[in-house]
Write a protein that holds these residues in place. Structure first.
Motif, short mmCIF file in Angstrom:
data_model
loop_
_atom_site.label_atom_id
_atom_site.label_comp_id
_atom_site.label_asym_id
_atom_site.label_seq_id
_atom_site.Cartn_x
_atom_site.Cartn_y
_atom_site.Cartn_z
N ASN A 129 15.37 45.01 -9.34
CA ASN A 129 15.80 45.79 -10.66
C ASN A 129 17.59 45.26 -10.85
O ASN A 129 18.13 45.23 -11.67
N THR A 130 18.41 45.68 -9.93
CA THR A 130 19.72 45.47 -9.80
C THR A 130 20.44 44.18 -9.67
O THR A 130 20.96 43.85 -11.29
N ILE A 131 18.91 43.09 -9.16
CA ILE A 131 19.43 41.57 -9.74
C ILE A 131 19.62 41.02 -10.95
O ILE A 131 19.84 40.24 -11.59
N GLU A 132 18.32 41.77 -11.34
CA GLU A 132 17.81 41.05 -13.35
C GLU A 132 18.99 41.59 -13.13
O GLU A 132 19.05 41.27 -14.04
N PRO A 141 27.28 40.20 -16.21
CA PRO A 141 27.88 39.64 -15.32
C PRO A 141 28.08 41.05 -13.90
O PRO A 141 28.79 42.07 -14.33
N ALA A 142 28.35 40.51 -12.60
CA ALA A 142 28.38 41.47 -11.65
C ALA A 142 29.43 42.05 -11.33
O ALA A 142 30.36 43.51 -11.31
N LEU A 143 31.03 41.13 -11.87
CA LEU A 143 32.59 40.58 -11.76
C LEU A 143 32.51 42.46 -12.55
O LEU A 143 33.80 43.21 -12.45
N ASP A 144 31.98 41.93 -14.19
CA ASP A 144 32.48 43.28 -15.41
C ASP A 144 31.70 44.30 -14.88
O ASP A 144 32.70 45.07 -14.84
N PHE A 145 30.62 44.54 -14.06
CA PHE A 145 29.79 45.88 -13.77
C PHE A 145 30.92 46.45 -12.49
O PHE A 145 31.53 47.99 -12.79
#
Ligand code: ADP
Ligand code: MG
Lengths: 492, 265
Positions: free
Chosen positions: A221-224, A230-234
Motif C-alpha cells: 500500500n505504501t508503494i501504491e 512523491p516520496a520526497l515530498d512525503f
C-alpha cells in the motif's frame, strides 16, 4: 459434503485409527514389552497420518477454492461494464450475493435445483424471487451477474465434490498406510515425535509469517501511495494539510510535523516516566522491606493493566484542565501559554504516567539481576547503602535500564488513544509544549476513519505513516533488546 | 562469673586484634554459631577450616557485621575489636567495615575500570586529598596486590575483563586500598586455578606483615601453607583452636583428627 462434516468425518477416522493401530501393534507381538514403542504411539501414528494430511488439504482447499473460482468467474463479466478493479470487486460481491441467494432459495424449496441453474433475468424477476426467501438485493439483478452467479454455483459445487473426494482419499490412504505399519518393530515413537516437532515448527512459522504478511501489506500500500504522491515530498515537506475534496496534488502530506509531534510528546513522556519509574524501582528493589514490596509491586503493575483509552479520558478530563488552570489564561502563574486543554504537555504527562510501571517493572528486574556479590563487595569496603546503589548497582544496571527506557520510548511512539484525546489534531511544528500538536498514530486513525476512498493518496498515506512508525519502533526495539541482552550476558 | 571472666580476658594484649566471647549467630530459628570464643592475633594469618555448612562464613561475616545485610541474621555475645565491642550501638557498621575489609569467594570486581575499582574505597572514605595522592594509593595497592606489573598499562580498562586470578587479586588490592586493619577472606581461592592460587597465597603471606588476616579455606594444604593459627569448626562449634603446626600434627580433639585425616567432611 461441507468442510465441517468432512472434518468431523476424518476426526472419527483418526479416532478409530488410534484404536485399531494400537490393537494391531499389540497383537503383532506375544509380549508387548517387545514393541519398539509403547502401544499408544502406534495408535497415535495412525491417527496422525489419517488426520493431519487430510486436514491440511482441507484447510488449503477451503481457502483456495473461492479465490480460484472468483478469478475464473470474473472473466464472465464483460469488460465494458466496469472501469477499474474497484468496480469489478463490487460486481463480484453482487455475484456472490446472488449465488448465496440461490443457495438459500434451493434450500428452502422456493426454487428447484434445476430452476436455480437455468432461470433467466429475461423471464423471471430474480430480485423478487430472492426477496421472498429473505435475501434482499440492492438493485435488479443484471443479466451478466445472474449468469456469473450461476456459473459460480456450478463451479463451487464441482469444487466441493472434488474436495470431498480428495480429502477422503488422502485420509484413507494415510489411515491404511499407517495401519499396515503398526507392527512391533516399527519405530512409531520417533515418527510421532517428528509429527509433534512439525506441529511446533508450524506454530512458530505462523507467528513469523503473520508479521511478514503485515509488513508486506503495509509495504504494497505504501508503494501504491508513493505512486500517487512523491516520496520526497512525503518525507521532507513541513506541512500536513490533507484535502478531502480535491484529489492528489491539492493535499500537502508531509510527515515531518507529525514526527515532530510524536517525538515531542514521547520525550515529555519519557522525562516523566524515566526518573519516577527508576526511583520507584530503586526503592522497591533496594530499600523496601519484603512486605512493602509484596504489596507495592503488584499495585504498580496494575497501572500497566489500565486500558490506554482510560488514560486518554484522564488526559482529557483531568490533566488538561489542571494544566490550563496553571499555565492558561488567568491561571495560577498568570502566564497565558496554554490555549486549550489539549496540548503536548497534557498527552506527554499522561503517557508518562502510563509508562511509569513499565519502566519501573523492567528496571526492577534488571536491578535485581545485579549480583548480590557486587553489593557485598561494596559493603565490605565500608560503603553505605546509598553509595552502593549510586556507584555500583546503578552503573552495573545502566545498560539494562537504557534498554528499558528505549522499550518505553517505542511504546510512547506507538501510543494512540492518549494522543487522540489529549494532544489535539493540529499538525504543527512548534516549540511551545502547551500548544496542541498531533502525532503519526493519531493521523493514521483520522485518515482512515469516516468515508475514505482507499484509492486516494489521503487514505493511502496512512500506510506510509504506518510503515515509517513501524521502522522507527522496530529500530528502537532491536537496539533495546540488543543492549538488554548484552547486559544479561555480562552476568551469566 | 561471666563478668569476671571478661574482666580477665579484656586485659589489653597488644597483639590480640579480635576477641570474641560466647558468640551465637542465628538465622531465624537456625542456630548457626554456638558459643564461639576465640582470640585472633594481629599480623598473623588465621585459618578457619571445617566441613561445609559448619558456620565458617557465618562467623567470618559477623566479624565485620556483614551479617547485618541479612535481615534474618541475629548475633549475640561479644565481639571486641581492639577491646571495643563492634556490636555496640555507637559503632557505625559502615566505618567498621572500612577497618575490617573483606574479600569474597567469587571475585566480584565492580563494572568499572581497574583504576576506579581500586579508587572506590579511598574515594568513599576521603583518603586522598587530590588526584596525585589517589594515583599513589592505586599504584601502591596494586603493587601490594601483586597486580601492578600486569595492569599498569591498562588502568582504564574494565576490571571485569581480567582473568579470574587477576580479578581476585584486584579485589584483594581493592580491599587493601582502604587501609583496613584486618582482612577477612572467605575461600578466596576456590574459584581460581592452581597458578592463580599460588599467587594469592604468596600475597597473603606478604599481607600479614601489616594486617591481621583471617582466611576461610576448604583446602587443608592451603591452611597449612599460609596460616600460623588454625580454628576448626564443626556443626557451629569451635572445636579446636591453636597453632597450625599443632593442629595438623597433633590435634587434641578426635573430631579435628577425623577431619584432617579425611574421615569427616
Ligand atoms: N543467609 C542465610 N540464611 C539462612 N541460613 C543460612 C544463611 N547463610 C548460611 N545459613 C546456614 O548457616 C549454616 C552455616 O552456613 P555457612 O556459614 O555458610 O557455612 P560454611 O561457610 O562453613 O560452609 C548453614 O546451615 C547454612 O544453611
Ligand atoms: Mg562458606
Amino acid at each position: 459434503m461441507s468442510p465441517l462434516w468432512l472434518l468431523i468425518l476424518i476426526l472419527v477416522l483418526a479416532i478409530a485409527g488410534f484404536a485399531i493401530g494400537r490393537t494391531r501393534a499389540m497383537a503383532s507381538v506375544d509380549d508387548h514389552r517387545k514393541l519398539h514403542s509403547r502401544p499408544n504411539y502406534y495408535g497415535t501414528n495412525v491417527a496422525m497420518l489419517a488426520f493431519a494430511p487430510a486436514a491440511l488439504l482441507l484447510a488449503v482447499w477451503v481457502v483456495a477454492q473461492p479465490i480460484v473460482i472468483n478469478a475464473s468467474v470474473s472473466h464472465l463479466i464483460p469488460e465494458t461494464s466496469y472501469e477499474d478493479a474497484g468496480a469489478l470487486n463490487l460486481i463480484m460481491s453482487d455475484v456472490k450475493r446472488v449465488a448465496e441467494g440461490l443457495d438459500v432459495a434451493v434450500a428452502q424449496g422456493a426454487l428447484s435445483a434445476e430452476e436455480a441453474r437455468s432461470i433467466r433475468t429475461e423471464f423471471t424477476d430474480v430480485r423478487a424471487r430472492l426477496g421472498e426467501v429473505g435475501v434482499a438485493l440492492g438493485a435488479n439483478v443484471d443479466r451478466d451477474v445472474l449468469r456469473a452467479a450461476q456459473a459460480y454455483r456450478a463451479r463451487a459445487a464441482t469444487g466441493t465434490w472434488f474436495m470431498t473426494a480428495a480429502v477422503l482419499i488422502v485420509a484413507l490412504a494415510g489411515f491404511f498406510f499407517a495401519i499396515r505399519e503398526a507392527r512391533g518393530d516399527f519405530r512409531a515413537r520417533n515418527r510421532v515425535e517428528n509429527g509433534i516437532l512439525t506441529l511446533l515448527i508450524t506454530a512458530a512459522s505462523i507467528a513469523i509469517l503473520t508479521t511478514l504478511g503485515i509488513v508486506l501489506s503495509l509495504l504494497f500500500n505504501t508503494i501504491e501511495f508513493f505512486r500517487l504522491y512523491p516520496a520526497l515530498d512525503f518525507f521532507t515537506r513541513l506541512e500536513w494539510a490533507p484535502s478531502f475534496s480535491g484529489r492528489g496534488g491539492a493535499s500537502a502530506l508531509g510527515i515531518l510535523p507529525l514526527l515532530w509531534g510524536t517525538f515531542y510528546i514521547s520525550i515529555v513522556a519519557l522525562l516523566v516516566a524515566t526518573p519516577i519509574g527508576l526511583f520507584a524501582a530503586i526503592y522497591l528493589s533496594e530499600y523496601a522491606s519484603k512486605r512493602v514490596r509484596a504489596f507495592a509491586k503488584p499495585l504498580l503493575e496494575v497501572l500497566a493493566g489500565i486500558p490506554t483509552i482510560v488514560y486518554g479520558l484522564f488526559a482529557l478530563l483531568t490533566v488538561g484542565p489542571l494544566l490550563v488552570s496553571v499555565f492558561g489564561n488567568g491561571g495560577l502563574l498568570g502566564v497565558d501559554w496554554m490555549g486549550g486543554g489539549r496540548a503536548v504537555m497534557t498527552a506527554g504527562i499522561t503517557m508518562g504516567v502510563m509508562l511509569i510501571p513499565f519502566v519501573s517493572s523492567l528496571s526492577d528486574d534488571i536491578i535485581n539481576a545485579v549480583p548480590q556479590a557486587m553489593r557485598d563487595g561494596s559493603y565490605g569496603l565500608g560503603a553505605t547503602q546509598s553509595e552502593t546503589v549510586r556507584q555500583v548497582v546503578l552503573p552495573a544496571a545502566l545498560p539494562g535500564i537504557v534498554g528499558a527506557v528505549l522499550l518505553a520510548a517505542s511504546r510512547a511512539i506507538g501510543e494512540t488513544m492518549i494522543v487522540v484525546l489529549g494532544a489535539g489534531a493540529a499538525a504543527r511544528m512548534s516549540l511551545n509544549p502547551f500548544e496542541a500538536m498531533t502525532t503519526v498514530t493519531a493521523k493514521i486513525v483520522s485518515q482512515l476513519t469516516g468515508d475514505s476512498d482507499f484509492a486516494s493518496p489521503e487514505a493511502l498515506v496512512a500506510f506510509a505513516l504506518g510503515i515509517t512508525l513501524f521502522v522507527v519502533t522496530l529500530g528502537l526495539n532491536v537496539l533495546a533488546l540488543y543492549i538488554v541482552r548484552k547486559y544479561r550476558e555480562q552476568y551469566e | 562469673m561471666k563478668d569476671n571472666m571478661e574482666g580477665r580476658k579484656l586485659v589489653d594484649q597488644m597483639d590480640v586484634k579480635f576477641q570474641t566471647r560466647d558468640v551465637q549467630v542465628y538465622y531465624g530459628d537456625t542456630h548457626a554459631i554456638k558459643d564461639v570464643n576465640v582470640d585472633i592475633l594481629d599480623k598473623t594469618v588465621t585459618a578457619f577450616i571445617g566441613p561445609s555448612g559448619c558456620g565458617k562464613s557465618t562467623f567470618l561475616r559477623s566479624l565485620n557485621r556483614m551479617n547485618d545485610t541479612i535481615p534474618i541474621a541475629r548475633v549475640e555475645g561479644k565481639i571486641l575489636l581492639d577491646g571495643e565491642d563492634i556490636y555496640d550501638p555507637k559503632v557505625d557498621p559502615v566505618q567498621l567495615r572500612a577497618k575490617v575489609g573483606m574479600v569474597f569467594q567469587k571475585p566480584n570486581p565492580f563494572p568499572k575500570s581497574i583504576y576506579d575499582n581500586i579508587a572506590y574505597g579511598p574515594r568513599i572514605h576521603g583518603l586522598a586529598r587530590n588526584k596525585a595522592e589517589l594515583d599513589d594509593i592505586v599504584e601502591h595497592s596494586l603493587r601490594r596486590g601483586a597486580l601492578w606489573d600486569e595492569v599498569k598499562d591498562r588502568l582504564q580498562e574494565p576490571g571485569t575483563g581480567l582473568s579470574g586470578g587477576q580479578q581476585q587479586r584486584l579485589c584483594i588490592a581493592r580491599a587493601v586500598a582502604t587501609e583496613p586493619e584486618v582482612l577477612l577472606m572467605d575461600e578466596p581461592c576456590s574459584a581460581l586455578d592452581p597458578i592463580a592460587t599460588a599467587q594469592v597465597e604468596e600475597l597473603i603471606d606478604e599481607l600479614k606483615q601489616n594486617f591481621s588476616v583471617v582466611i576461610v579455606t576448604h583446602s587443608m594444604q592451603q591452611a597449612a601453607r599460609v596460616s600460623q593459627k588454625t580454628a576448626f569448626f564443626h556443626l557451629g562449634n569451635l572445636v579446636e583452636y591453636g597453632d597450625t603446626d599443632q593442629i595438623f600434627t597433633n590435634p587434641v580433639d578426635p573430631r579435628t583428627e577425623s577431619y584432617i585425616t579425611g574421615r569427616i567432611g
